[in-house]
Write an enzyme that holds these catalytic residues in place. Sequence first.
Site, short mmCIF file in Angstrom:
data_model
loop_
_atom_site.label_atom_id
_atom_site.label_comp_id
_atom_site.label_asym_id
_atom_site.label_seq_id
_atom_site.Cartn_x
_atom_site.Cartn_y
_atom_site.Cartn_z
N GLU A 1 -0.32 -5.64 -1.95
CA GLU A 1 0.89 -6.75 -1.58
C GLU A 1 1.87 -6.07 -0.90
O GLU A 1 1.90 -6.77 -0.27
CB GLU A 1 1.88 -5.88 -2.96
N HIS B 1 2.69 -15.28 1.92
CA HIS B 1 2.83 -13.79 0.77
C HIS B 1 1.36 -14.15 0.62
O HIS B 1 0.70 -12.94 -0.02
CB HIS B 1 3.38 -12.84 -0.13
N GLU B 2 1.32 -15.45 -0.58
CA GLU B 2 0.18 -15.45 -1.01
C GLU B 2 -1.05 -15.94 -0.71
O GLU B 2 -2.49 -15.23 -0.49
CB GLU B 2 0.46 -16.81 -2.14
N HIS C 1 -2.98 -12.95 0.90
CA HIS C 1 -3.92 -12.32 0.40
C HIS C 1 -5.43 -13.17 0.63
O HIS C 1 -6.39 -13.21 0.64
CB HIS C 1 -3.77 -12.46 -1.29
#
Length: 306
Positions: free
Chosen positions: A217, A155-156, A159
């Site tokens: 997100e 997820h990070e 980004h």
Amino acid sequence: MITRFPIDRFASALALLCLLGVAAPGQAQPAAEESKEEGVKVGKMSSLRNLVPEEQLEAAATQQYTAMKQQAQQQNALAPDSHPQVRRLRAIAGKLVPQALRWNPRAADWKWEVNLIGSKDVNAFCMPGGKIAFYTGLLERLQLTDDEVAIVMGHEIAHALREHGRERAAKSGLANAGAKLAGIGLSALLGIDANLTTAATGLGASLTMLKFSRDDETEADVVGLDIAARAGYDPRAGVALWHKMAQLSQSAPPQWLSSHPAGQNRIAEMQKHLPAVLPLYSRAKGVAQQSLPPYRSNVKGIAPVS
């Protein structure tokens, strides 16, 4: 053991002012926009990001990351290379990063780095340029399995790959420019004074504490599932992870959760994309998809995820 690091004091100390010049918008790189193979599909990256030079943002991120490590080390809060959890995090990153490159060709040239900081905060981030940090509170309070670590890290990383920080910096610059130019006469606007433009785009950025939009997100969740599945980590762990987060947040929302939309809608979005990523996971594991056992959490009260 490593000493706990006071993150809130660090965050205020790292209010780094980055003067970012405005570049002419360019064309998006098709190879970075979406996977052409199996897996999830997302839209094009925002063209607003082209207002911020990628090299400058990545340089600022590297500067902040270095300062963070130095301060953590001074406070005995930076876990050494020999720490078992550091070795674990770097091993997981070693499997994820090769699968991440399809989402942004520039990532092949990033100086990827993974570190662990002693802090009770439930938090993790990946700065532009591949600078990753996990806090011990995230690993310990949620009792993360390797699959769940991969979901968080994916997820990070997503980004950074999708350049959400660059987009946020551009939007901040435009807001500052708008406020500046609002007080100037129409003739000056039509003339576009370059000095005014450069001054208006100065902005403060703490890249470790960026809060992204709900759409960002969701996109990071989806792309992160794809990356984790291709690397051989069970994407269904994302559902269990957010059930864990829900349990933890019943008393007080942790920092990582407060800056990320959570709840049943988020879990539902992940479940919607499982059919697209489970074939990738089964292929990475070398087993038929119908032979995959349900994902079982290591925490009581969370149902197996099929």
